[in-house]
Design a protein around this motif. Sequence first.
Motif, PDB file in Angstrom:
ATOM      1  N   GLU A 297       0.825  -1.211   0.000  1.00 28.66           N
ATOM      2  CA  GLU A 297       0.000   0.000   0.000  1.00 28.66           C
ATOM      3  C   GLU A 297       0.858   1.259   0.000  1.00 28.66           C
ATOM      4  OE1 GLU A 297      -3.449   0.604  -0.266  1.00 28.66           O
ATOM      5  OE2 GLU A 297      -3.052  -1.374  -1.095  1.00 28.66           O
ATOM      6  N   GLU A 298       1.972   1.214   0.752  1.00 27.07           N
ATOM      7  CA  GLU A 298       2.869   2.374   0.770  1.00 27.07           C
ATOM      8  C   GLU A 298       3.455   2.619  -0.617  1.00 27.07           C
ATOM      9  OE1 GLU A 298       3.408   4.560   3.135  1.00 27.07           O
ATOM     10  OE2 GLU A 298       1.971   3.517   4.427  1.00 27.07           O
ATOM     11  N   ILE A 299       3.795   1.537  -1.299  1.00 28.44           N
ATOM     12  CA  ILE A 299       4.309   1.670  -2.673  1.00 28.44           C
ATOM     13  C   ILE A 299       3.225   2.240  -3.579  1.00 28.44           C
ATOM     14  CG2 ILE A 299       5.124   0.410  -4.710  1.00 28.44           C
ATOM     15  CD1 ILE A 299       7.261   0.429  -2.648  1.00 28.44           C
ATOM     16  N   ARG A 300       2.023   1.666  -3.500  1.00 31.26           N
ATOM     17  CA  ARG A 300       0.950   2.081  -4.406  1.00 31.26           C
ATOM     18  C   ARG A 300       0.565   3.549  -4.203  1.00 31.26           C
ATOM     19  NH1 ARG A 300      -4.772  -0.988  -5.276  1.00 31.26           N
ATOM     20  NH2 ARG A 300      -4.937  -0.823  -3.020  1.00 31.26           N
ATOM     21  N   GLU A 301       0.588   4.007  -2.961  1.00 30.07           N
ATOM     22  CA  GLU A 301       0.182   5.384  -2.695  1.00 30.07           C
ATOM     23  C   GLU A 301       1.143   6.397  -3.307  1.00 30.07           C
ATOM     24  OE1 GLU A 301      -0.653   8.263   1.180  1.00 30.07           O
ATOM     25  OE2 GLU A 301      -0.644   6.087   1.392  1.00 30.07           O
ATOM     26  N   ARG A 302       2.431   6.025  -3.417  1.00 26.65           N
ATOM     27  CA  ARG A 302       3.436   6.990  -3.856  1.00 26.65           C
ATOM     28  C   ARG A 302       4.033   6.681  -5.230  1.00 26.65           C
ATOM     29  NH1 ARG A 302       3.425   6.149   1.529  1.00 26.65           N
ATOM     30  NH2 ARG A 302       3.479   7.999   2.857  1.00 26.65           N
ATOM     31  N   ASP A 303       3.625   5.584  -5.821  1.00 23.65           N
ATOM     32  CA  ASP A 303       4.190   5.122  -7.092  1.00 23.65           C
ATOM     33  C   ASP A 303       3.525   5.865  -8.260  1.00 23.65           C
ATOM     34  OD1 ASP A 303       5.394   3.724  -9.127  1.00 23.65           O
ATOM     35  OD2 ASP A 303       4.169   1.921  -8.872  1.00 23.65           O
ATOM     36  N   LYS A 304       4.073   7.013  -8.612  1.00 23.33           N
ATOM     37  CA  LYS A 304       3.444   7.881  -9.614  1.00 23.33           C
ATOM     38  C   LYS A 304       3.462   7.266 -11.013  1.00 23.33           C
ATOM     39  CE  LYS A 304       2.760  10.952  -6.462  1.00 23.33           C
ATOM     40  NZ  LYS A 304       1.407  11.081  -5.871  1.00 23.33           N
ATOM     41  N   ASP A 305       4.520   6.546 -11.360  1.00 21.83           N
ATOM     42  CA  ASP A 305       4.593   5.994 -12.719  1.00 21.83           C
ATOM     43  C   ASP A 305       4.059   4.562 -12.795  1.00 21.83           C
ATOM     44  OD1 ASP A 305       6.576   4.540 -11.484  1.00 21.83           O
ATOM     45  OD2 ASP A 305       8.234   5.423 -12.619  1.00 21.83           O
ATOM     46  N   ARG A 306       3.533   4.074 -11.675  1.00 20.82           N
ATOM     47  CA  ARG A 306       2.866   2.767 -11.604  1.00 20.82           C
ATOM     48  C   ARG A 306       3.756   1.618 -12.119  1.00 20.82           C
ATOM     49  NH1 ARG A 306       0.422   5.242  -8.507  1.00 20.82           N
ATOM     50  NH2 ARG A 306      -1.780   5.756  -8.504  1.00 20.82           N
ATOM     51  N   ASP A 307       5.032   1.646 -11.705  1.00 18.67           N
ATOM     52  CA  ASP A 307       5.912   0.537 -12.086  1.00 18.67           C
ATOM     53  C   ASP A 307       6.105  -0.456 -10.939  1.00 18.67           C
ATOM     54  OD1 ASP A 307       7.459   2.053 -10.401  1.00 18.67           O
ATOM     55  OD2 ASP A 307       9.205   2.192 -11.730  1.00 18.67           O
ATOM     56  N   GLY A 308       5.369  -0.253  -9.838  1.00 20.69           N
ATOM     57  CA  GLY A 308       5.401  -1.199  -8.733  1.00 20.69           C
ATOM     58  C   GLY A 308       6.561  -1.029  -7.773  1.00 20.69           C
ATOM     59  N   LYS A 309       7.291   0.065  -7.869  1.00 21.64           N
ATOM     60  CA  LYS A 309       8.403   0.333  -6.960  1.00 21.64           C
ATOM     61  C   LYS A 309       8.601   1.840  -6.864  1.00 21.64           C
ATOM     62  CE  LYS A 309      11.380  -0.716 -10.911  1.00 21.64           C
ATOM     63  NZ  LYS A 309      12.421  -1.632 -11.451  1.00 21.64           N
ATOM     64  N   LEU A 310       9.430   2.258  -5.915  1.00 21.59           N
ATOM     65  CA  LEU A 310       9.626   3.682  -5.698  1.00 21.59           C
ATOM     66  C   LEU A 310      11.016   4.110  -6.143  1.00 21.59           C
ATOM     67  CD1 LEU A 310       8.100   4.288  -2.137  1.00 21.59           C
ATOM     68  CD2 LEU A 310       6.999   4.532  -4.370  1.00 21.59           C
ATOM     69  N   SER A 311      11.063   5.109  -7.008  1.00 22.78           N
ATOM     70  CA  SER A 311      12.335   5.739  -7.345  1.00 22.78           C
ATOM     71  C   SER A 311      12.740   6.642  -6.189  1.00 22.78           C
ATOM     72  CB  SER A 311      12.186   6.579  -8.617  1.00 22.78           C
ATOM     73  OG  SER A 311      11.298   7.663  -8.378  1.00 22.78           O
ATOM     74  N   PHE A 312      13.954   7.180  -6.244  1.00 24.72           N
ATOM     75  CA  PHE A 312      14.393   8.083  -5.174  1.00 24.72           C
ATOM     76  C   PHE A 312      13.473   9.291  -5.075  1.00 24.72           C
ATOM     77  CE2 PHE A 312      16.639  11.811  -3.643  1.00 24.72           C
ATOM     78  CZ  PHE A 312      17.100  11.356  -2.411  1.00 24.72           C
ATOM     79  N   GLN A 313      13.054   9.838  -6.210  1.00 25.98           N
ATOM     80  CA  GLN A 313      12.213  11.025  -6.182  1.00 25.98           C
ATOM     81  C   GLN A 313      10.844  10.716  -5.578  1.00 25.98           C
ATOM     82  OE1 GLN A 313      13.796  13.876  -7.123  1.00 25.98           O
ATOM     83  NE2 GLN A 313      12.058  14.887  -6.118  1.00 25.98           N
ATOM     84  N   GLU A 314      10.280   9.575  -5.929  1.00 28.06           N
ATOM     85  CA  GLU A 314       8.985   9.181  -5.365  1.00 28.06           C
ATOM     86  C   GLU A 314       9.104   8.962  -3.856  1.00 28.06           C
ATOM     87  OE1 GLU A 314       6.979   6.847  -9.190  1.00 28.06           O
ATOM     88  OE2 GLU A 314       8.442   5.816  -7.902  1.00 28.06           O
ATOM     89  N   TYR A 315      10.213   8.395  -3.449  1.00 31.37           N
ATOM     90  CA  TYR A 315      10.474   8.196  -2.011  1.00 31.37           C
ATOM     91  C   TYR A 315      10.654   9.534  -1.303  1.00 31.37           C
ATOM     92  CZ  TYR A 315      14.299   8.133   1.469  1.00 31.37           C
ATOM     93  OH  TYR A 315      15.122   8.392   2.528  1.00 31.37           O
ATOM     94  N   PHE A 316      11.414  10.436  -1.905  1.00 30.61           N
ATOM     95  CA  PHE A 316      11.735  11.714  -1.264  1.00 30.61           C
ATOM     96  C   PHE A 316      10.502  12.605  -1.128  1.00 30.61           C
ATOM     97  CE2 PHE A 316      13.198  16.145  -1.340  1.00 30.61           C
ATOM     98  CZ  PHE A 316      14.059  16.135  -0.250  1.00 30.61           C
ATOM     99  N   ASN A 317       9.605  12.565  -2.121  1.00 24.09           N
ATOM    100  CA  ASN A 317       8.444  13.460  -2.117  1.00 24.09           C
ATOM    101  C   ASN A 317       7.350  13.053  -1.138  1.00 24.09           C
ATOM    102  OD1 ASN A 317       9.580  15.092  -4.064  1.00 24.09           O
ATOM    103  ND2 ASN A 317       8.562  14.093  -5.781  1.00 24.09           N
TER     104      ASN A 317
END
Length: 366
Positions: free
Chosen positions: A235-255
């Motif tokens: 759920e944490e991944i899905r809430e912040r995963d803007k490009d919907r690739d199933g994981k968090l980039s550094f920018q998605e994590y930082f924001n």
Amino acid sequence: MARPATVLIYLILAVLLLLLLRSHHSPEHRNHLHHRRLKLRPNFSFTSPPSAGDRYIPFDPLISDIEHRREDREWERSHFNIPSAPGEEAQPEWEDFIDAEDYLNDENRFNVTNRIVLLFPLIDVDPADQFVSLEELTEWNLKQAAKEVMHRTGREMEMHDKNRDGFVSFAEYEPPSWSRNDNISFGYDMGWWKEDHFNASDMDGDSLLNKIEFNDFLHPADSVNPKLIKWLCKEEIRERDKDRDGKLSFQEYFNGLFDSLRNIEEVYNHSDTSDGAQSNKLFKELDKDNDGFLTEDELIPVIGNLHPSERYYAKQQADYVLTQADADKDGRLSLNEMIEHPYVFYSSIFDDDDDDDGLDFHDEFR
């Protein structure tokens, strides 16, 4: 179980303290005691989830029982229409004709000092050394919180278990209205209260939730079920995963994720330099395979920070009580310190309308 000698010491100490306190019930002594009138919490909200600021763990099981009675009665009125038998009027419960606040403020029925004397040896257990440590108070709070949570779970289960078989199926469960409103406001279909959440809570895989599993379903942060913990990470991944690739980039994590992690336990210098250094350090620690992305499994070590458990709130409340009541600052509480600071333990049921210059005097609590 406490040894006979320890029990005898407690009894002697309690009697001496009560005699000493009675001797102080002079007009001069009363004039410097500023005690607020005790007032029960407002009814628990049935229409919105509790926020972190609403987290309150009852110190006294007797207070908790009174609040449960009130909540249960309000719950029944809100969710069930139970008609009386023909020609009969519903019999009022005792809260209907005895005001609970009057009960709490009547020295013959509820005396705070006596309650603390009674509860002290139940808290001071590991070890029973005539002092309450932070760990002992945390464990006591956690025990009370577990009772509180399970009581509400039982009430929820009664409403959703339509066929009365002691289990809840996904077809029987209807999510709360506030969760549907949140889906709309967030702009995407949240996983909370959905079938993957239900299946993750179903530890034995029988497509039904027993009371323990249903409690995990309602309170996943307190679960030890590995499937449910992984679902929380998802759920944490899905809430912040803007490009919907199933994981968090550094920018998605930082924001989003970094701020949530930073604000739970630690205080940082909020300069851009400090933010960048701290965020990079934590990201590298979590990114075990060094691929520049965070996956569900890599969030498991910090999911407890993102979703604080009842233990977190139990310790938080114990920390606060200790800072307020530990007069000699030795990091523990004696029975005398608890008696001298009774309203720290009963602070959640203060009458908030009172101010420092207009407090009621209630000598019966001493």
